[in-house]
Design a protein around this motif. Structure first.
Motif, mmCIF file in Angstrom:
data_model
loop_
_atom_site.group_PDB
_atom_site.id
_atom_site.type_symbol
_atom_site.label_atom_id
_atom_site.label_comp_id
_atom_site.label_asym_id
_atom_site.label_seq_id
_atom_site.Cartn_x
_atom_site.Cartn_y
_atom_site.Cartn_z
ATOM 1 N N VAL A 46 -2.531 -6.063 -4.941
ATOM 2 C CA VAL A 46 -3.934 -6.178 -3.498
ATOM 3 C C VAL A 46 -3.429 -5.005 -2.756
ATOM 4 N N PHE A 47 -1.977 -4.624 -2.765
ATOM 5 C CA PHE A 47 -1.174 -3.286 -1.451
ATOM 6 C C PHE A 47 -0.560 -2.730 -2.533
ATOM 7 N N TYR A 48 -1.244 -1.016 -2.440
ATOM 8 C CA TYR A 48 -0.750 0.091 -3.225
ATOM 9 C C TYR A 48 -0.168 1.360 -1.415
ATOM 10 N N PHE A 49 1.015 1.718 -2.339
ATOM 11 C CA PHE A 49 0.795 3.163 -1.572
ATOM 12 C C PHE A 49 0.805 4.021 -2.349
ATOM 13 N N GLY A 50 0.369 5.409 -2.654
ATOM 14 C CA GLY A 50 0.158 6.815 -3.251
ATOM 15 C C GLY A 50 1.610 7.162 -2.719
ATOM 16 N N ARG A 51 2.218 7.739 -3.546
ATOM 17 C CA ARG A 51 3.647 8.523 -3.756
ATOM 18 C C ARG A 51 3.242 9.464 -2.234
ATOM 19 N N PRO A 52 3.966 9.216 -0.796
ATOM 20 C CA PRO A 52 3.782 10.013 0.448
ATOM 21 C C PRO A 52 4.335 11.429 0.560
ATOM 22 N N LEU A 53 4.034 12.292 0.917
ATOM 23 C CA LEU A 53 4.540 13.591 1.202
ATOM 24 C C LEU A 53 5.011 14.262 2.381
ATOM 25 N N THR A 54 5.898 15.408 2.830
ATOM 26 C CA THR A 54 5.275 15.678 3.654
ATOM 27 C C THR A 54 5.700 17.243 3.205
ATOM 28 N N VAL A 56 0.491 9.450 3.591
ATOM 29 C CA VAL A 56 0.733 8.419 3.003
ATOM 30 C C VAL A 56 -0.657 8.080 2.517
ATOM 31 N N HIS A 57 -0.862 7.882 1.401
ATOM 32 C CA HIS A 57 -2.114 7.235 1.092
ATOM 33 C C HIS A 57 -1.790 6.059 0.696
ATOM 34 N N LEU A 58 -2.680 4.732 1.797
ATOM 35 C CA LEU A 58 -2.828 3.442 1.657
ATOM 36 C C LEU A 58 -4.706 2.759 1.176
ATOM 37 N N SER A 59 -3.622 2.020 -0.589
ATOM 38 C CA SER A 59 -4.960 1.026 -0.431
ATOM 39 C C SER A 59 -4.731 -0.491 -0.278
ATOM 40 N N LEU A 60 -5.934 -0.720 -0.067
ATOM 41 C CA LEU A 60 -6.550 -2.274 0.175
ATOM 42 C C LEU A 60 -7.189 -2.782 -1.026
ATOM 43 N N CYS A 61 -6.579 -3.866 -1.990
ATOM 44 C CA CYS A 61 -7.269 -4.753 -2.870
ATOM 45 C C CYS A 61 -7.420 -5.892 -2.997
ATOM 46 N N THR A 95 10.352 7.392 17.699
ATOM 47 C CA THR A 95 10.827 7.635 16.518
ATOM 48 C C THR A 95 10.608 6.793 15.872
ATOM 49 N N SER A 96 9.900 5.824 15.857
ATOM 50 C CA SER A 96 8.573 5.232 14.692
ATOM 51 C C SER A 96 7.587 4.875 15.333
ATOM 52 N N VAL A 97 6.674 5.293 14.427
ATOM 53 C CA VAL A 97 5.189 4.828 13.974
ATOM 54 C C VAL A 97 4.756 3.829 13.740
ATOM 55 N N GLN A 98 3.340 3.488 14.147
ATOM 56 C CA GLN A 98 3.091 2.755 13.292
ATOM 57 C C GLN A 98 1.013 1.892 13.195
ATOM 58 N N TRP A 99 1.106 1.999 12.060
ATOM 59 C CA TRP A 99 -0.268 1.874 12.269
ATOM 60 C C TRP A 99 -0.302 -0.116 11.561
ATOM 61 N N GLU A 100 -1.425 -0.303 12.501
ATOM 62 C CA GLU A 100 -2.117 -2.426 12.391
ATOM 63 C C GLU A 100 -3.728 -2.265 12.347
ATOM 64 N N PHE A 101 -3.373 -2.708 11.229
ATOM 65 C CA PHE A 101 -4.691 -2.938 10.801
ATOM 66 C C PHE A 101 -5.060 -4.722 11.606
ATOM 67 N N ARG A 102 -6.535 -4.635 11.799
ATOM 68 C CA ARG A 102 -6.671 -6.501 11.946
ATOM 69 C C ARG A 102 -8.292 -6.560 11.024
ATOM 70 N N GLN A 103 -8.666 -7.443 10.123
ATOM 71 C CA GLN A 103 -9.939 -8.077 10.348
ATOM 72 C C GLN A 103 -10.401 -8.230 11.493
ATOM 73 N N THR A 104 -11.650 -8.174 11.586
ATOM 74 C CA THR A 104 -12.720 -8.181 12.452
ATOM 75 C C THR A 104 -13.707 -9.003 11.897
ATOM 76 N N SER A 138 -9.470 3.014 1.079
ATOM 77 C CA SER A 138 -8.183 3.848 0.743
ATOM 78 C C SER A 138 -8.233 4.463 1.919
ATOM 79 N N HIS A 139 -6.952 5.001 2.583
ATOM 80 C CA HIS A 139 -6.869 5.117 4.176
ATOM 81 C C HIS A 139 -5.887 6.498 3.951
ATOM 82 N N GLU A 140 -5.627 7.399 4.197
ATOM 83 C CA GLU A 140 -4.940 8.326 4.478
ATOM 84 C C GLU A 140 -4.309 8.517 5.833
ATOM 85 N N LEU A 141 -2.899 7.990 5.915
ATOM 86 C CA LEU A 141 -1.932 8.088 7.000
ATOM 87 C C LEU A 141 -1.780 9.218 7.204
#
Length: 209
Positions: free
Chosen positions: A21-29, A59-64, A143-152, A160-163
């Motif tokens: 259901v939930f996937y991360f690609g390999r994060p990079l900097t 960070v590449h995020l995929s929701l399935c 020192t911390s960042v957060q992305w919040e997704f909410r179904q509407t 897929s989303h690129e963060l």
């Protein structure tokens, strides 16, 4: 990756991990290209030239979601981790900061017209567009960042989303980012279940360099 159910005090709980259901690609900097950076970062870089540098976290995020079991809520957090004096390492930017869905709203008004004994009713209406947010980012200049997704009602959480996040650090400083994520899913048998993502070390901890 596995989603592990969070413990609850009462009520039905599915104690099995949720997979697929939930996937991360390999994060990079990588070093930030200041020529294409936002204006406030270019200003800070010029003001503190030779003392600070900027790096971009990707960070590449995929929701399935599974059929009939929509994802209701997702949070992804990137925090500066194990970096000594973390007060000198700050997130200066995040993308996307906000995603919205354009929604058409309708309003109506009943109108009575007196015509002798008869008083027929009519209805007048109008429509307008409104932006309905389904993603918000928080934590700029911390020192911390957060992305919040909410179904509407008009936007499912899927695809897929690129963060992206930009961190400012002293020249030559070392450290790492720590990723974490939480997901809520409406299960057919159990209702809404909250999960924590079980990230392997190579996805959970990302060197700044």
């Amino acid at each position: 990756m596995d989603l592990v159910p969070r413990p609850v005090l009462h009520g039905a709980q599915d104690d099995q991990p949720e997979r697929g259901v939930f996937y991360f690609g390999r994060p990079l900097t990588y070093p930030l290209d200041l020529q294409n950076a936002p204006e406030h970062i270019r200003f800070s870089a010029a003001e503190r030239q030779g003392r600070v540098e900027f790096r971009r976290l990707v960070v590449h995020l995929s929701l399935c979601p599974k059929p009939g079991e929509p994802i209701r809520h997702v949070t992804v957090t990137a925090a500066i981790d194990d970096a000594g004096d973390t007060s000198e390492l700050l997130f200066r930017d995040a993308s996307p900061l906000r995603l919205t869905k354009a929604v058409t709203r309708h309003t109506s008004l009943n109108v009575k017209a007196g015509l002798g004994v008869l008083k027929p009713e009519g209805q007048r209406g109008s429509q307008y567009e409104q932006e309905e947010p389904f993603l918000l980012a928080r934590g700029i200049d911390t020192t911390s960042v957060q992305w919040e997704f909410r179904q509407t009602p008009h936007q499912d959480l899927d695809g897929s989303h690129e963060l992206l996040a930009t961190v400012e650090l002293p020249v030559g400083a070392a450290g790492s980012f720590r990723l974490s994520a939480a997901v809520s899913i409406r299960r057919k048998r159990f209702g809404i279940i909250g999960y924590d993502a079980q990230l392997p070390h190579h996805l959970a901890v990302i060197p700044c360099r």
